[in-house]
Design an enzyme around this catalytic site. Structure first.
Site, PDB file in Angstrom:
ATOM      1  N   TYR A 139       6.205   0.038  -3.140  1.00  0.00           N
ATOM      2  CA  TYR A 139       7.540   0.596  -3.026  1.00  0.00           C
ATOM      3  C   TYR A 139       8.475  -0.402  -2.356  1.00  0.00           C
ATOM      4  CZ  TYR A 139       6.750   1.361   1.969  1.00  0.00           C
ATOM      5  OH  TYR A 139       6.541   1.189   3.310  1.00  0.00           O
ATOM      6  N   SER A 148       6.639   0.720   8.828  1.00  0.00           N
ATOM      7  CA  SER A 148       5.571   0.475   7.863  1.00  0.00           C
ATOM      8  C   SER A 148       5.277   1.745   7.084  1.00  0.00           C
ATOM      9  CB  SER A 148       4.289   0.006   8.566  1.00  0.00           C
ATOM     10  OG  SER A 148       3.640   1.095   9.187  1.00  0.00           O
ATOM     11  N   LYS A 149       4.790   1.553   5.873  1.00  0.00           N
ATOM     12  CA  LYS A 149       4.420   2.685   5.014  1.00  0.00           C
ATOM     13  C   LYS A 149       3.298   3.496   5.660  1.00  0.00           C
ATOM     14  CE  LYS A 149       4.319   4.841   0.944  1.00  0.00           C
ATOM     15  NZ  LYS A 149       5.398   5.707   0.505  1.00  0.00           N
ATOM     16  N   ARG A 150       2.391   2.785   6.347  1.00  0.00           N
ATOM     17  CA  ARG A 150       1.245   3.467   6.966  1.00  0.00           C
ATOM     18  C   ARG A 150       1.690   4.530   7.959  1.00  0.00           C
ATOM     19  NH1 ARG A 150      -0.693  -1.504   7.551  1.00  0.00           N
ATOM     20  NH2 ARG A 150      -0.377  -1.513   9.794  1.00  0.00           N
TER      21      ARG A 150
END
Length: 495
Positions: free
Chosen positions: A31, A262-264
């Site tokens: 993404y 962050s995506k995490r």
């Protein structure tokens, strides 16, 4: 075997020169996060503000991390944001191809040229990727660094697998960054990084240097996490005898003072922000100010269109300090953009959200949008704000009591009982007609306007907070439904 230098001369001849050329070079690994979008925006602004060329390049050499559909996300995001590219995989250009996996042979040629120039070497050792990534290395322990040309030829003739490594010289390396200035590092802290992997594909650190040079890139914008790699890039440019581009390393976008986004950790991508009700223009404007500020007459300005950003943008406005992503600030920007839209444009973007909860076609979405526009921060708030049009909620009778409006249950009952016959006899059911009738009634009853309007609005909407006042809500509901709800309010107050 000596390489044919004509290939390299022909490649040099293709390089466009004489104007600013920048590139956004994402990896299609999922993404478009906020940091990616900011890099794309700054890179685009540098090109546009200086009458240069903006290039889109897809860096897909890390085949194990590729995600299906990720390239489409990149194209869609860039198009929605207005970050048009002059050259790229879909539009072509003088230094095509613009997808790294399609340039595979090119990297092999330059890796072997670097070996011939003495700045790289074939390595036949077995080394795990974890050893590469850990930074724990001992160049002296790599026996391949000092193999003779004959030994190398013999191993190649045997078909032994190999990587090509950069030969880091002794001494120090100094590089210049537009944001951080001159930085000098001791070369003993740099590893002989892999340039060409066993599968013949380049590493990111090698491919981006080759591509940036061959595409004539003058300014390289990337995150400050790449500052540690910049000395190795410099040594590659110097080894080939190439001009080093202007480095622009941007400090990270942080979730808070300690953590990068962050995506995490569930931090949003551009597409997720759109899905959460933010306008593209507001997202871009806010992202532009995450680590950059305008100077001079515009130093206090916050709201910028894309074209205004082009005129105001200057690299010197980029900060060394990390920027913290402030959701409340983004909400503010979004509200400003929503409220400044032309009414018909707001109605168009709001309509799908209105229809999520107002399914009755009798209620005009454009009329509802008109009362919403000044009271909306995010599009996703709309369904909950307007759901009372379709279904009157089961509200608490205590809602009728409001100190500021000087109402309680008894006063509200009297107000509704007085309002119902006036509205029953109203022939002109328009906002002006309803307004004049209720204002006239308040004057006749010798009460404040709010004393009458509060109970009418509560009975009509069943909510303490509504977009629009009593007049607008009654206008949208229509005469029959308004009177039905006001009579229900009377029953509730009499119970």
């Amino acid at each position: 075997m000596t390489l044919d230098r004509q290939y390299f001369q022909e490649m040099e001849a293709k390089i466009p020169r004489g104007k600013v050329r920048t590139r956004f070079a994402p990896s299609p690994t999922g993404y478009m996060h906020v940091g990616n979008l900011r890099t794309a925006l700054y890179t685009w602004l540098i090109a546009r503000s200086q009458g240069g060329t903006f290039i889109l390049r897809i860096e897909d050499t890390d085949q194990g991390r590729l995600v299906d559909g990720a390239v489409d996300v990149i194209y869609r995001t860039m198009a929605e944001c207005g970050l048009t590219h002059d050259e790229g995989p879909d539009v072509g250009g003088p230094v095509a191809p613009y997808i790294q996996s399609q340039r595979r042979d090119t990297y092999g040629h330059y890796a072997r040229l670097l070996v011939e120039l003495g700045h790289a070497y074939y390595c036949f050792c077995e080394k795990t990727e974890s050893e590469e990534d850990s930074g724990e290395f001992d160049r002296a322990a790599d026996p391949c660094r000092d193999l003779s040309a004959q030994e190398v030829e013999a191993k190649l003739a045997q078909g032994l697998p190999y990587v090509i490594r950069q030969r880091i010289p002794e001494g120090t390396t100094t590089f210049h960054d537009a944001i951080f200035g001159d930085i000098t590092v001791d070369n003993s802290t740099l590893d002989d990084q892999v340039l060409l992997k066993r599968d013949g594909l380049p590493t990111y650190n090698f491919a981006n240097v080759i591509d940036d040079h061959l595409m004539g890139i003058t300014h390289v914008v990337r995150g400050s996490e790449y500052l540690s790699s910049a000395p190795k890039y410099n040594l590659l440019y110097q080894a080939f005898g190439w001009e080093v581009p202007t480095y622009v390393h941007c400090s990270p976008v942080m979730r808070d003072a300690q953590n990068k986004m962050s995506k995490r950790h569930g931090d949003p991508s551009y597409e997720e922000l759109k899905a959460q009700g933010y306008l593209t223009e507001a997202i871009l404007n806010y992202v532009a100010l995450l680590g950059w500020s305008p100077k001079g007459e515009q130093s206090e300005q916050e709201i910028f269109s894309l074209q205004e950003l082009v005129k105001a943008f200057d690299i010197t406005g980029i900060s060394k300090s990390p920027a913290i992503f402030d959701r409340a600030k983004l909400d503010h920007f979004n509200a400003v953009y929503l409220r400044s839209m032309e009414p018909q444009d707001f109605a168009r973007v709001a309509a799908p959200y209105i229809r999520q909860s107002v399914k009755d076609p009798r209620y005009d979405a454009a009329a509802i949008a008109a009362v919403l526009q000044a009271r909306c921060e995010k599009l996703t708030e709309i369904p909950e704000k307007v759901d009372f049009f379709d279904t009157l909620p089961d509200y608490d009778v205590a809602f009728f009591t409001n100190k500021k409006s000087k109402t309680d249950a008894q006063v509200s009952l009297a107000m509704l009982q007085a309002a119902i016959p006036v509205l029953e006899n109203l022939a002109d059911w328009s906002n002006d007609g309803i307004h004049d009738a209720l204002m006239g009634l308040a004057q006749q009853l010798e009460v404040k306007n709010a004393t009458l309007m509060w109970p009418v609005r509560i009975a009509a909407a069943g909510k303490l907070v509504t977009p629009g006042g009593a007049v607008e809500i009654c206008g949208i509901l229509g005469k029959e439904e308004t009177l039905r709800r006001l009579r229900m309010g009377v029953e509730k107050l009499q119970a």
